[in-house]
Design an enzyme around this catalytic site. Structure first.
Site, PDB file in Angstrom:
ATOM      1  N   ASP A 460       0.782  -1.041   0.039  1.00  7.04           N
ATOM      2  CA  ASP A 460       0.022   0.133  -0.197  1.00  7.04           C
ATOM      3  C   ASP A 460       1.094   1.280  -0.142  1.00  7.04           C
ATOM      4  OD1 ASP A 460      -2.337   1.391   0.208  1.00  7.04           O
ATOM      5  OD2 ASP A 460      -1.880   1.819   2.504  1.00  7.04           O
ATOM      6  N   LYS A 461       0.352   2.423  -0.456  1.00  7.73           N
ATOM      7  CA  LYS A 461       1.300   3.568  -0.429  1.00  7.73           C
ATOM      8  C   LYS A 461       1.278   4.445   0.955  1.00  7.73           C
ATOM      9  CE  LYS A 461       0.355   7.335  -2.808  1.00  7.73           C
ATOM     10  NZ  LYS A 461       0.585   8.629  -1.866  1.00  7.73           N
ATOM     11  N   ARG A 647       0.145  15.157  -3.806  1.00  8.89           N
ATOM     12  CA  ARG A 647      -1.292  14.614  -3.973  1.00  8.89           C
ATOM     13  C   ARG A 647      -2.137  15.868  -4.349  1.00  8.89           C
ATOM     14  NH1 ARG A 647      -4.681  10.954   0.291  1.00  8.89           N
ATOM     15  NH2 ARG A 647      -6.891  10.969  -0.936  1.00  8.89           N
ATOM     16  N   ASP A 829      -1.146  -0.950   5.785  1.00  5.26           N
ATOM     17  CA  ASP A 829      -1.571  -0.316   7.194  1.00  5.26           C
ATOM     18  C   ASP A 829      -2.861  -0.716   7.654  1.00  5.26           C
ATOM     19  OD1 ASP A 829      -2.949   1.427   5.470  1.00  5.26           O
ATOM     20  OD2 ASP A 829      -2.461   3.092   6.111  1.00  5.26           O
ATOM     21  N   GLY A 830      -3.554  -1.515   7.021  1.00  5.80           N
ATOM     22  CA  GLY A 830      -4.810  -2.166   7.671  1.00  5.80           C
ATOM     23  C   GLY A 830      -5.862  -1.420   7.018  1.00  5.80           C
ATOM     24  N   ALA A 831      -5.599  -0.199   6.474  1.00  4.85           N
ATOM     25  CA  ALA A 831      -6.815   0.393   5.863  1.00  4.85           C
ATOM     26  C   ALA A 831      -7.284  -0.027   4.643  1.00  4.85           C
ATOM     27  CB  ALA A 831      -6.444   1.980   5.525  1.00  4.85           C
ATOM     28  N   ASN A 832      -8.315  -0.638   4.569  1.00  3.02           N
ATOM     29  CA  ASN A 832      -9.111  -1.112   3.090  1.00  3.02           C
ATOM     30  C   ASN A 832      -7.990  -2.441   2.782  1.00  3.02           C
ATOM     31  OD1 ASN A 832     -11.072   0.563   3.440  1.00  3.02           O
ATOM     32  ND2 ASN A 832      -9.529   2.081   2.382  1.00  3.02           N
ATOM     33  N   ASP A 833      -7.156  -3.049   3.492  1.00  3.55           N
ATOM     34  CA  ASP A 833      -6.299  -3.781   2.983  1.00  3.55           C
ATOM     35  C   ASP A 833      -6.642  -5.339   3.440  1.00  3.55           C
ATOM     36  OD1 ASP A 833      -4.754  -2.068   1.633  1.00  3.55           O
ATOM     37  OD2 ASP A 833      -3.528  -1.544   3.165  1.00  3.55           O
TER      38      ASP A 833
END
Length: 1187
Positions: A460-461, A647, A829-833
């Site tokens: 993840d980024k 971004r 990092d757990g976010a949506n992963d």
């Protein structure tokens, strides 16, 4: 009779084939007789093989009439399950009748404590069902199949995790084939009076069982405690006539309207908000502790002819309160409570599905474990040969029947060592302990060995490769469709009343929790950059108004000019109030990942008309703006910023019509608001790389481990970050695949173009023509997955950047990579992963929150350095250790098998104490200490073999078997040809002490088992040294582990055993010789034995460890062990007559594409999907344009 096959859970993760069976009494009787005749072994076999159990005791029938159902998963594991069909008496109307009424209207009666039926009582109905993995499947007459009828039957709203009793767990554990074989071995050794080792194995087994029971019990307790917090709570349910009824959450069913308490709660079910708003912590689901604002379901369009909008979970996530999430705050209207309608309960909730995946995980499929069973079968075959040989030879020599039975069965326990699984587990246990020391926790130890094979890692980024927080780099405002020069910040007096700053201050989802601003990090940074102040209405203020009081933002006094100018549209009375410049947020349309934008409706204090502010992805925002307000160089400016890794967020504004009143705004559709906007400008946020990222990726690259970025961010930003961190080298080309779905009768198509101008690297690109990478967005990935299925493997082969990816698309990408035989790691990092972390062979979560329960590994270190530590410190070492231990235990079995077989030929055997010394002092000590080698200091560009059935490993084991067999046979025959040799008796002993033979002659008991002889003594010495020799040569260090001399327990054990063996061989001690039943031999024979041992060691060492330098085609060189090189050469010779085809599909694809002149696609090329379904062997796409 139709013997049908049904599919349940079709196109779901747990899809299964279902067959119906009816119990057959005469078959059950025959099986019972077979159980008695086999002493219970047949019962164990049927317990281990459920499909055999059903087919042996039942006859096939239709699913409708089935008493037992046999299910088989349709995935690659093909697991079998059996379930008993039960009957439930249900008073009421037929639930399958289409006229039974509306779902939310007919919640009328309880069927019993566990089931509710949506119907009226009319008659008693028999409903057939079975239960599997906490899901109930009911028979549906119309579909003629079993299905999960969530709209008809509801269990208790509870995720009941039953913790099995110790007795039940013990029963399941001891019925493991491994422990059954150990029990057989222990009984046999006890009969053979081999008590010491039997006791040792019993103690070791008891410790292993106790540890296993404790681990399993604690895991059940952990899961139970995880769900217990929201299993049973008191809730308020709205009944008829606006009555509020207090009840337990276990009584909730879909359709109930619950009141969300203002002081917060843990949601006991999935529910959709119908009034009010909630601030929710969804860390259990997303891994992020950032509070999320949930709003009530929007009103359907007044002009909608259907008059209603169908609720779906995916489309209305922003309005859904998920089970297990924490409601922090609620906001409500005067006289109106915050209400939600229950939509899912129990194991059907999002939390329930997570709990089910933990309780019933998919098995771990790894070639090592499959090959281990095949290897054990080979050992069983060898044991069978020895078994027959022993029986035949003993019968010929008229050996007593009892001795024949014991010795022939004993050879099975010699060939298949009962201590093998315990020794194999030792490496995993040590790796698990090493992981804890470096802050990585594992909930799935079976995956440890698999991770040693990882050859691709997805990252993840945001929060993984880059820092969590975003910093405001600058802003670039637009006026009259022209960009201003970039500005460092918007905290200026001249901009305080500009629409640009007003958009920054209002277009967010921030809220105050305990007086502190909280929300999305991007929103927080953007708002803090304005310096404005946010104020929220208190509960008392909110309750005094008909509608919810708006959140108000205002600039600090120091930024305000001395006197505010009056706007011509302001109400005089309002303007004369002693109030500051304030903006109220009237309506908020939350950020949607599908829409890639959010919007707010605001009102400046004193103004009649309202304003709409829009924030989101630049491309999306620009498409919603008037064309004459968007600068002509918008695309160029945006591309420049994204290439620099920023971004970029775009802002827009619109003055709303005066007819839109406060009440009308609350019901208006967001599409009506988000149109004809005026473009305001860009905000550039900087997301810095974590300092560890480049070094870790460089080490992975050196180790030939591919790295892939999977992010929800902008594609060009992701490509820029990929270049900055070294994932894409500067000279490599990036080809963007832009796919469009079918539209207006046109087929789906893909256009290809470079991410930047290839002329910058033209010279290098010609030299490195094959150095290219694909990048694509989530939308393109979805189109390619659906319409270009045979093109997808080619794209993932070189795909490096996958941007704007939704959570389910991340999981699909992992599956696509696995489909071409990659061993995939995932770091997020757990976010949506969560889905991708769970699906990957090795998922590492950088979040310690509850979402990490879906990941096999969780790291305390919040950066990607854990991936290298994980791979080299644990997985690779554990995998190579497993191979070493397995090879050593296999050689131990074969060496002892050779010794016993040779001694059986003279009706002799090894003595009990000799067996005990070998099994305990040598084998157990060596097997458990050889696993302690630390990891090599860096990752190497090689992977260990994935299975035991591989060239180098087979050659290694077979060559050492031949060496050991040769030297034992030489010893056995050579001692019989010595001039001093004759059949041994105590009188013919050759002690170093003259009086020893007399003492022995006078005190020695008769040798009933013919243990004391020269062959036994010679083979005992040689075989003991052979165990140590193979242990040392198998304990290789480089390239995966540190040298064996750094493993001091192993080194010390070997030295002590060598010293002891040499001592008793050259300096006999009468007490030791008597205990070991060793005979003394002439000194010259001892020297001869030393010579045999040294030559054996030299040959074994040269064959196994001799280094060979192999140069690769890219100029690198690898140092291989001699057996690796020999194995590779032999395999090449065997395959010389045909072209070698790589086993891994991705390598095969790479070979094919390297000679394909049309690959990679050239820039500006368009690839179109062929209409219809093309033939199986024909491509589903064609190149139609090349300009």
């Amino acid at each position: 009779m139709e013997k049908d096959l049904k599919i349940v859970n079709k196109e779901e993760e747990d899809e299964m084939e279902l067959q119906g069976y009816r119990v057959c009494r005469w078959r059950v009787a025959l099986v019972g007789l077979g159980v008695l005749c086999t002493g219970g072994f047949l019962l164990l076999l049927l317990y281990w093989m459920p499909e055999w159990c059903v087919k042996a005791t039942c006859t096939r029938t239709t699913v409708r009439e089935a008493q037992v159902v046999l299910l088989r998963s349709t995935d690659e594991f093909k697991r079998w399950f059996l379930a008993k069909v039960r009957v439930m008496l249900a008073p009421g109307r037929n639930p399958f009748d289409t006229n039974s009424g509306n779902f939310f209207f007919h919640l009328k009666c309880f069927l019993n404590k566990k089931f509710r039926l949506i119907s009226e009582f009319t008659f008693t109905l028999q409903i057939r069902y079975f239960t599997l993995h906490s899901k109930k499947y009911f028979w549906n007459d119309k579909l003629q199949n079993f299905e999960v009828l969530t709209r008809l039957f509801f269990g208790v709203n509870e995720m009941e995790v039953k913790v099995p009793s110790i007795l039940k767990l013990l029963f399941k554990e001891v019925l493991n084939p491994f422990y059954i074989f150990q029990l057989f071995s222990v009984i046999l050794w006890t009969v053979d009076e081999y008590h010491f080792y039997a006791i040792a194995i019993v103690i070791m087994s008891l410790v292993s069982i106790a540890a296993s029971l404790y681990t399993i019990k604690m895991q059940y307790i952990m899961v139970r405690d995880m769900v217990a917090a929201h299993s049973i709570v008191r809730v308020s349910i709205c009944r008829a006539n606006s009555e509020i009824e207090e009840a337990l959450s276990t009584d909730l069913v879909p359709g109930d309207v619950v009141v969300i308490p203002s002081n917060g709660t843990i949601m006991p079910c999935d529910a959709v908000l119908i009034s009010g708003t909630c601030i929710v912590n969804e860390s259990m689901l997303t891994g992020e502790s950032v509070p999320v604002t949930k709003t009530n379901l929007p009103n359907p369009d007044e002009g909608d002819s259907n008059g209603s909008v169908t609720y779906t979970l995916e489309e209305h996530k922003r309005h859904t309160l998920f089970c297990g999430t924490h409601i922090i705050q609620t906001r409500f209207y005067s006289g109106e409570l915050v209400k939600a309608v229950v939509v899912r309960t129990g194991f059907r909730t999002a939390k329930g599905q997570l709990v089910r995946s933990i309780l019933y995980p998919k098995p771990t499929d790894f070639k090592l474990y499959r090959d281990a069973y095949l290897f054990l079968l080979c050992l069983v075959a060898v044991a069978a040969v020895g078994f027959v040989y022993s029986i035949v030879f003993s019968i010929i020599n008229e050996v007593p029947a009892k001795t024949i039975i014991i010795e022939s069965l004993d050879i099975i326990t010699i060939t298949v060592p009962p201590a093998l699984p315990a020794a194999m587990t030792a490496g995993i246990v040590y790796a698990h302990r090493r992981l804890k020391l470096i802050g990585i926790f594992c909930i799935s130890p079976q995956r440890i060995n698999i991770c040693g094979q990882l050859n691709l890692v997805c990252f993840d980024k945001t929060g993984t490769l880059t820092e969590d927080g975003l910093d405001l780099w600058g802003v670039q405002r637009v006026e009259n469709a022209t960009f201003h020069l970039p500005e460092e910040n918007a905290y200026k007096e001249s901009l305080v009343k500009s629409q640009f700053v007003a958009c920054m201050a209002t277009c967010h989802s921030l809220t105050k929790i305990d007086g502190q601003l909280s929300g999305d990090p991007l929103d927080l940074k953007m708002f803090e950059a304005t310096g404005w102040i946010l104020e929220e209405a208190t509960e008392e203020e909110t309750s005094l108004h008909n509608r919810i009081m708006p959140t108000v933002v205002r600039p600090p006094k120091q930024l305000m000019p001395p006197e505010a100018l009056m706007s011509p549209e302001q109400d005089m009375e309002l303007y004369q109030l002693p109030s500051a410049y304030e903006i109220g947020i009237v309506r908020q349309f939350p950020f949607s990942s599908a829409l890639q934008r959010m919007c707010v409706v605001t009102r400046l204090l004193g103004e009649k008309r309202m304003d709409a502010y829009l924030k989101g992805a630049p491309e999306v925002v620009a498409s919603l703006c008037k064309k004459d307000t968007v600068p002509e160089d918008f695309a160029e400016v945006l591309e420049d910023y994204t290439k620099q890794g920023f971004r970029v967020i775009a802002l827009a504004h619109r003055r709303l019509e005066s007819k839109l009143t406060w009440h009308k705004v609350q019901g208006v559709n967001r599409d009506h608001i988000e149109a004809n906007m005026e473009f305001l400008g860009l905000i550039m946020m900087q997301n810095k790389l974590k300092p560890e990222t480049p070094g870790v990726l460089q080490e992975l690259c050196r180790a030939h481990i591919r790295t892939v970025m999977v992010t929800g961010d902008n594609m060009l930003t992701a490509i820029s970050v990929a270049r900055d961190c070294g994932m894409i080298p500067p000279q490599d080309r990036v080809i963007i695949a832009d796919a469009l779905p079918p539209r207006d009768g046109q087929a789906a198509k893909i256009t290809w173009h470079y991410a930047d101008n290839p002329s910058k690297h033209a010279g290098k690109a010609q030299l490195l023509e094959d150095q290219y990478h694909f990048a694509m967005s989530g939308n393109s990935f979805a189109v390619i997955t659906e319409h270009f299925q045979d093109l997808l493997p080619k794209l993932v082969l070189r795909g490096t950047v996958f941007a704007r990816m939704a959570p389910d698309q991340k999981t699909q990408l992992v599956e696509a990579l696995q489909s071409v035989d990659y061993f995939v790691g995932m770091c997020g990092d757990g976010a949506n992963d969560c889905g991708a972390l769970k699906r990957a062979h090795g998922g590492i979560s950088l979040s310690e929150l509850e979402a990490s329960v879906a990941s096999p590994f969780t790291s305390k270190t919040p950066n990607i350095s854990c991936t290298n530590n994980h791979t080299k410190t644990m997985s690779t070492v554990s995998l190579i250790t497993s191979f070493c231990v397995f090879k050593f235990m296999a050689l131990y079995s074969i060496i002892q098998y050779i010794s016993v077989t040779l001694l059986y030929s003279i009706l002799s055997n090894l003595g009990d104490l000799q067996f005990l010394f070998i099994d305990m002092a040598i084998i157990l000590v060596i097997a458990f200490t050889m696993s302690l080698n630390p990891a090599w200091k860096e990752l190497v560009p090689r992977r260990p073999p994935s299975g035991l059935i591989s060239g180098p490993l087979l050659f290694s084991v077979l060559s050492q078997i031949i060496i050991c067999l040769s030297f034992q046979t030489i010893t056995f025959l050579w001692v019989r040809h010595q001039a001093w040799y004759q059949i041994w008796t105590p009188e013919y002993d050759f002690p170093h002490h003259a009086n020893f033979s007399l003492e022995l002659n006078s005190s020695e008991e008769s040798d009933d088992h013919n243990i004391q002889n020269y062959e036994n003594t010679s083979l005992f010495y040689v075989s003991c040294f052979q165990y140590l020799i193979v242990a040392i040569v198998f304990s290789k260090g480089k390239p995966f582990r540190q040298p064996s001399y750094k493993n001091w327990p192993f080194g010390l054990s070997c030295i002590c055993l060598y010293v002891f063996l040499f001592y008793i061989m050259f300096y006999p001690v009468p007490a030791i010789d008597s205990s070991f039943e060793i005979v003394c031999v002439p000194s010259e024979w001892r020297v001869t034995l030393l010579f045999i041992i040294l030559v054996n060691a030299a040959v074994s060492f040269l064959v196994e460890v001799r280094p060979c330098v192999i140069h690769t085609r890219v100029g690198r060189c690898h140092i291989l062990g001699g057996i690796d090189f020999s194995g590779a050469k032999c395999l090449s010779w065997l395959c010389c007559r045909r072209k070698t085809v790589p086993k891994a599909r991705y390598m095969h694809l790479a070979q094919e594409l390297s000679v394909d002149p049309d690959w990679p696609p050239k820039p500006t090329t368009t690839t179109e999907a062929k209409p219809g379904n093309p033939p199986k062997n024909e491509s589903s796409y064609q190149i139609v344009a090349d300009s």
